[in-house]
Write a protein that holds these residues in place. Structure first.
Motif, PDB file in Angstrom:
ATOM      1  N   ASP A   1      93.914 148.406  47.551  1.00 41.21           N
ATOM      2  CA  ASP A   1      93.607 147.099  48.149  1.00 41.21           C
ATOM      3  C   ASP A   1      93.462 146.001  47.092  1.00 41.21           C
ATOM      4  O   ASP A   1      92.650 145.090  47.227  1.00 41.21           O
ATOM      5  CB  ASP A   1      92.328 147.172  48.997  1.00 41.21           C
ATOM      6  N   HIS A   2      94.279 146.078  46.040  1.00 35.62           N
ATOM      7  CA  HIS A   2      94.301 145.023  45.028  1.00 35.62           C
ATOM      8  C   HIS A   2      95.570 144.186  45.102  1.00 35.62           C
ATOM      9  O   HIS A   2      95.847 143.424  44.176  1.00 35.62           O
ATOM     10  CB  HIS A   2      94.133 145.610  43.629  1.00 35.62           C
TER      11      HIS A   2
ATOM     12  N   VAL B   1      94.779 143.677  39.175  1.00 34.09           N
ATOM     13  CA  VAL B   1      93.321 143.743  39.226  1.00 34.09           C
ATOM     14  C   VAL B   1      92.832 142.616  40.121  1.00 34.09           C
ATOM     15  O   VAL B   1      93.196 141.449  39.917  1.00 34.09           O
ATOM     16  CB  VAL B   1      92.693 143.607  37.821  1.00 34.09           C
ATOM     17  N   ASP B   2      92.019 142.958  41.097  1.00 35.31           N
ATOM     18  CA  ASP B   2      91.441 141.956  41.999  1.00 35.31           C
ATOM     19  C   ASP B   2      90.386 141.153  41.238  1.00 35.31           C
ATOM     20  O   ASP B   2      89.519 141.721  40.569  1.00 35.31           O
ATOM     21  CB  ASP B   2      90.819 142.655  43.207  1.00 35.31           C
ATOM     22  N   VAL B   3      90.474 139.812  41.344  1.00 33.24           N
ATOM     23  CA  VAL B   3      89.551 138.952  40.611  1.00 33.24           C
ATOM     24  C   VAL B   3      88.123 139.129  41.104  1.00 33.24           C
ATOM     25  O   VAL B   3      87.161 138.899  40.358  1.00 33.24           O
ATOM     26  CB  VAL B   3      89.989 137.474  40.735  1.00 33.24           C
TER      27      VAL B   3
ATOM     28  N   LEU C   1      98.026 141.534  35.821  1.00 31.44           N
ATOM     29  CA  LEU C   1      98.073 140.476  36.830  1.00 31.44           C
ATOM     30  C   LEU C   1      96.737 140.449  37.559  1.00 31.44           C
ATOM     31  O   LEU C   1      96.338 141.453  38.161  1.00 31.44           O
ATOM     32  CB  LEU C   1      99.218 140.716  37.822  1.00 31.44           C
ATOM     33  N   ILE C   2      96.063 139.329  37.484  1.00 34.68           N
ATOM     34  CA  ILE C   2      94.794 139.144  38.190  1.00 34.68           C
ATOM     35  C   ILE C   2      95.118 138.512  39.532  1.00 34.68           C
ATOM     36  O   ILE C   2      95.553 137.357  39.602  1.00 34.68           O
ATOM     37  CB  ILE C   2      93.825 138.277  37.369  1.00 34.68           C
TER      38      ILE C   2
ATOM     39  N   MET D   1      97.946 137.214  33.688  1.00 31.92           N
ATOM     40  CA  MET D   1      98.376 136.092  34.529  1.00 31.92           C
ATOM     41  C   MET D   1      97.585 136.117  35.819  1.00 31.92           C
ATOM     42  O   MET D   1      97.366 137.184  36.404  1.00 31.92           O
ATOM     43  CB  MET D   1      99.875 136.186  34.847  1.00 31.92           C
ATOM     44  N   ALA D   2      97.142 134.940  36.256  1.00 34.28           N
ATOM     45  CA  ALA D   2      96.439 134.818  37.535  1.00 34.28           C
ATOM     46  C   ALA D   2      97.449 134.416  38.598  1.00 34.28           C
ATOM     47  O   ALA D   2      98.151 133.408  38.457  1.00 34.28           O
ATOM     48  CB  ALA D   2      95.317 133.787  37.426  1.00 34.28           C
ATOM     49  N   ILE D   3      97.558 135.201  39.666  1.00 32.54           N
ATOM     50  CA  ILE D   3      98.538 134.941  40.721  1.00 32.54           C
ATOM     51  C   ILE D   3      97.891 135.133  42.084  1.00 32.54           C
ATOM     52  O   ILE D   3      96.776 135.667  42.202  1.00 32.54           O
ATOM     53  CB  ILE D   3      99.763 135.877  40.605  1.00 32.54           C
ATOM     54  N   SER D   4      98.615 134.711  43.089  1.00 29.05           N
ATOM     55  CA  SER D   4      98.256 134.981  44.481  1.00 29.05           C
ATOM     56  C   SER D   4      99.564 135.207  45.236  1.00 29.05           C
ATOM     57  O   SER D   4     100.296 134.256  45.525  1.00 29.05           O
ATOM     58  CB  SER D   4      97.466 133.826  45.089  1.00 29.05           C
ATOM     59  N   ALA D   5      99.864 136.474  45.512  1.00 28.32           N
ATOM     60  CA  ALA D   5     101.109 136.799  46.201  1.00 28.32           C
ATOM     61  C   ALA D   5     101.100 136.295  47.639  1.00 28.32           C
ATOM     62  O   ALA D   5     102.155 136.017  48.214  1.00 28.32           O
ATOM     63  CB  ALA D   5     101.332 138.304  46.173  1.00 28.32           C
ATOM     64  N   LYS D   6      99.924 136.154  48.223  1.00 25.02           N
ATOM     65  CA  LYS D   6      99.834 135.727  49.617  1.00 25.02           C
ATOM     66  C   LYS D   6     100.146 134.244  49.767  1.00 25.02           C
ATOM     67  O   LYS D   6     100.876 133.825  50.677  1.00 25.02           O
ATOM     68  CB  LYS D   6      98.431 136.032  50.137  1.00 25.02           C
ATOM     69  N   SER D   7      99.583 133.408  48.870  1.00 20.26           N
ATOM     70  CA  SER D   7      99.823 131.964  48.944  1.00 20.26           C
ATOM     71  C   SER D   7     100.992 131.509  48.078  1.00 20.26           C
ATOM     72  O   SER D   7     101.443 130.371  48.197  1.00 20.26           O
ATOM     73  CB  SER D   7      98.563 131.199  48.537  1.00 20.26           C
TER      74      SER D   7
END
Length: 587
Positions: free
Chosen positions: A141-142, A209-211, A236-237, A286-292
């Motif tokens: 769930d990350h 890794v989940d922030v 990837l955060i 790197m900080a990302i958001s695959a959902k947005s």
């Protein structure tokens, strides 16, 4: 006068038969034309049937000669063997030394079989750039499957049972005109082998890794796999939306995770000092958001830059070699299917292959989008039909001629069965100079001597020691059902080989009911892939076991009627967590 005439005719007829019989040519004595070859290639472990075939002799002749010569040969009357079709001899496994002694009876010179992966002398290499293999690792769930959907433009995560990944997904996409193969792995703790296998086949590891959750046990485990196999890591955060990226607390959490991941890799390099120092210096998070979609374009550009620098090259003219990612059985469909990624060579339809303890011939190949192909090059995952049996995920995949692939599979099957033979029960196996079995035997001898030293101690409690040994104690049917002395018997059915083994492993551990706190023990009586069969039902009825099914098709009408008639408890699950809860509720 008539009677005299009849008697005379009869005598002449008998005399004529006798004369004709003496004039017939004598029958030639039947001599066997089978002759043992002067030289034979033998594997490290071989069964008598394979040895007889190699020596070009009959099984009966081999059994007679060995029974009259060797004291270690099973003492079974030959007539009994003939009646039961040599069933008492077929399970026997011979070591290379024992097979050499038998070869001496036939004046045959043995030579040890070795797998040769080197190309032939006249080989002309054809080095070409292959698609990079990138594995997506991390805790459950990350956001691994969501990232995969964002990269390829699909929708897999919303339709997963329970919202978690329980398979290894393979797909190839064009990333800025660069072909990349992605391996999406499950993050639950029981699917360790899948993550290790994916890391081994990879050129780059995307560590998610989940922030909000930070570093979890499976995160550290993924770092260990990458450093062990010498694979560069791109952290990837995840779950950092555009609005949260400017939040001071989120920025602080990102910086903390970046430094913590570097320290985690440094810690692993003490165990694996061969890990390159350049991989550690280039490990920028790197900080990302695959959902947005936040920072997804930058991620693609970074991936292209990193993969262009790797530039993996494979020899397409070399003998095909790769690894097995997944194996499954489709009932009423394609049959046994394995998913393979090649590291070198070109695989074609009709090639003979060996993988693990199985072998076969390529009948048909399909890519991840079910497109049929006649040949496949390195770096592209492909599904292969035509395997006999089902290998384990992580087994090597090799292509040779038909005889060699069959010999490799038979040798590995015999190697697994060698230490489990009935002639070793109640005694120690014969010493064998082998790295694997030699280390196991020496370890067992050390353990045995250690137990003797402890037994001589005055404070030694033998009863308490036996209570701690779960596998050596006998089952007590009078004890409470579900206890350690009388565990629940289950038959496990699964859809794929990669999910079957974790289920078997987890059943060896005691289960704890979350509501009552009661401890339940389970013993796996049998396990296999595919839908429930009549054999499973009859075994469950005879032993009082229940059938636990994981992500398989419903049985046929005849099997359903048989289950109802015999009142065999059968449970079906689609999610791993439900499987664990269902085990506790077995009646």
């Amino acid at each position: 006068a008539k009677l005299r005439t009849l008697v005379g005719l009869r005598d002449r007829e008998i005399l004529g038969k006798a004369v004709r019989k003496t004039q017939r040519p004598k029958k030639r004595q039947r001599i066997s034309k089978r002759k043992a070859p002067k030289k034979v290639v033998l594997p490290r472990f071989v069964r008598p049937s394979t040895l007889a075939r190699s020596l070009n002799t009959k099984m009966a002749d081999l059994v007679k000669n060995c029974a009259a010569t060797f004291s270690w040969w099973p003492d079974v009357p030959f007539k009994t063997l003939r009646k039961n079709g040599y069933q008492d001899i077929k399970p026997l496994v011979l070591s290379y030394e024992e097979a050499c002694e038998i070869c001496q009876l036939y004046d045959c010179e043995p030579d040890e079989f070795r797998i040769n992966l080197k190309p032939a002398d006249d080989h002309q290499p054809l080095p070409k750039s292959r698609p990079c293999v990138v594995s997506i690792l991390g805790h459950v769930d990350h956001g691994k499957t969501t990232l995969m959907d964002s990269l390829r433009g699909g929708r897999t995560a919303p339709f997963e049972a329970g919202g978690i990944t329980q398979d290894t997904y393979c797909f190839t996409i064009d990333l800025n005109h660069l072909k990349v193969t992605f391996l999406d792995t499950p993050g639950h703790r029981v699917f360790t082998r899948m993550r290790d296998n994916a890391a081994f086949l990879s050129d780059l590891v995307l560590l998610l890794v989940d922030v909000h959750d930070g570093i979890k046990p499976q995160t550290s485990e993924s770092v260990e796999f990458a450093t062990e196999h010498g694979i560069p890591i791109l952290p990837l955060i995840t779950k950092v939306d555009d609005g949260y990226s400017n939040d001071p607390d989120v920025r602080k959490a990102i910086e903390h995770l970046d430094s913590a991941l570097r320290e985690e890799v440094k810690k692993m390099t003490t165990s694996f000092p061969q890990y390159p120092e350049t991989y550690l210096t280039n490990m920028d998070s790197m900080a990302i958001s695959a959902k947005s979609g936040f920072n997804m374009d930058e991620l693609k550009n970074t991936l292209v830059e990193r993969l262009d620098g790797l530039n993996p090259v494979a020899d397409e003219n070399a003998p095909p070699y790769g690894g097995v990612i997944e194996a499954l059985r489709e009932d009423g469909g394609r049959g046994e299917v394995i998913t393979v990624v090649l590291l070198k060579g070109t695989l074609k339809t009709g090639d003979y292959f060996a993988c693990g303890t199985c072998h076969g011939r390529v009948k048909q190949m399909q890519t991840s989008d079910r497109t049929r192909v006649s040949s496949v090059t390195p770096g592209i995952p492909v599904q292969i039909m035509g395997v006999r049996g089902l290998p384990e995920p992580g087994d090597d995949f090799m292509v040779f001629d038909e005889a060699t692939t069959r010999l490799i599979a038979e040798e590995r099957q015999a190697e697994q069965a060698y230490p489990l033979q009935e002639r070793f029960v109640g005694g120690d196996p014969e010493p064998y100079d082998d790295v694997v079995f030699g280390s196991l035997q020496s370890e067992a001898q050390q353990f045995g001597s250690h137990r003797e030293e402890i037994a001589q101690d005055d404070d030694y409690d033998e009863a308490a020691d036996n209570d701690n040994n779960f596998f050596e104690e006998e089952w007590d049917e009078t004890a409470e059902l579900g206890s350690r002395e009388n565990p629940h018997l289950v038959i496990v059915k699964a859809d794929k080989q990669g999910t079957l083994q974790p289920l078997i492993d987890v059943c060896s551990e005691p289960f704890v009911d979350e509501k009552t706190g009661e401890v339940v023990h389970v013993r796996v009586l049998d396990h296999s892939l595919g839908t429930v069969t009549k054999k499973d039902v009859m075994l469950a009825d005879a032993s009082g076991a229940s059938i636990q099914c994981f992500r398989i098709k419903a049985p046929s009408k005849q099997i359903k009627a048989l289950l109802k008639q015999l009142k065999v408890e059968t449970n079906f699950f689609d999610v791993y967590y439900d499987f664990l809860r269902g085990i506790v509720k077995i009646t």
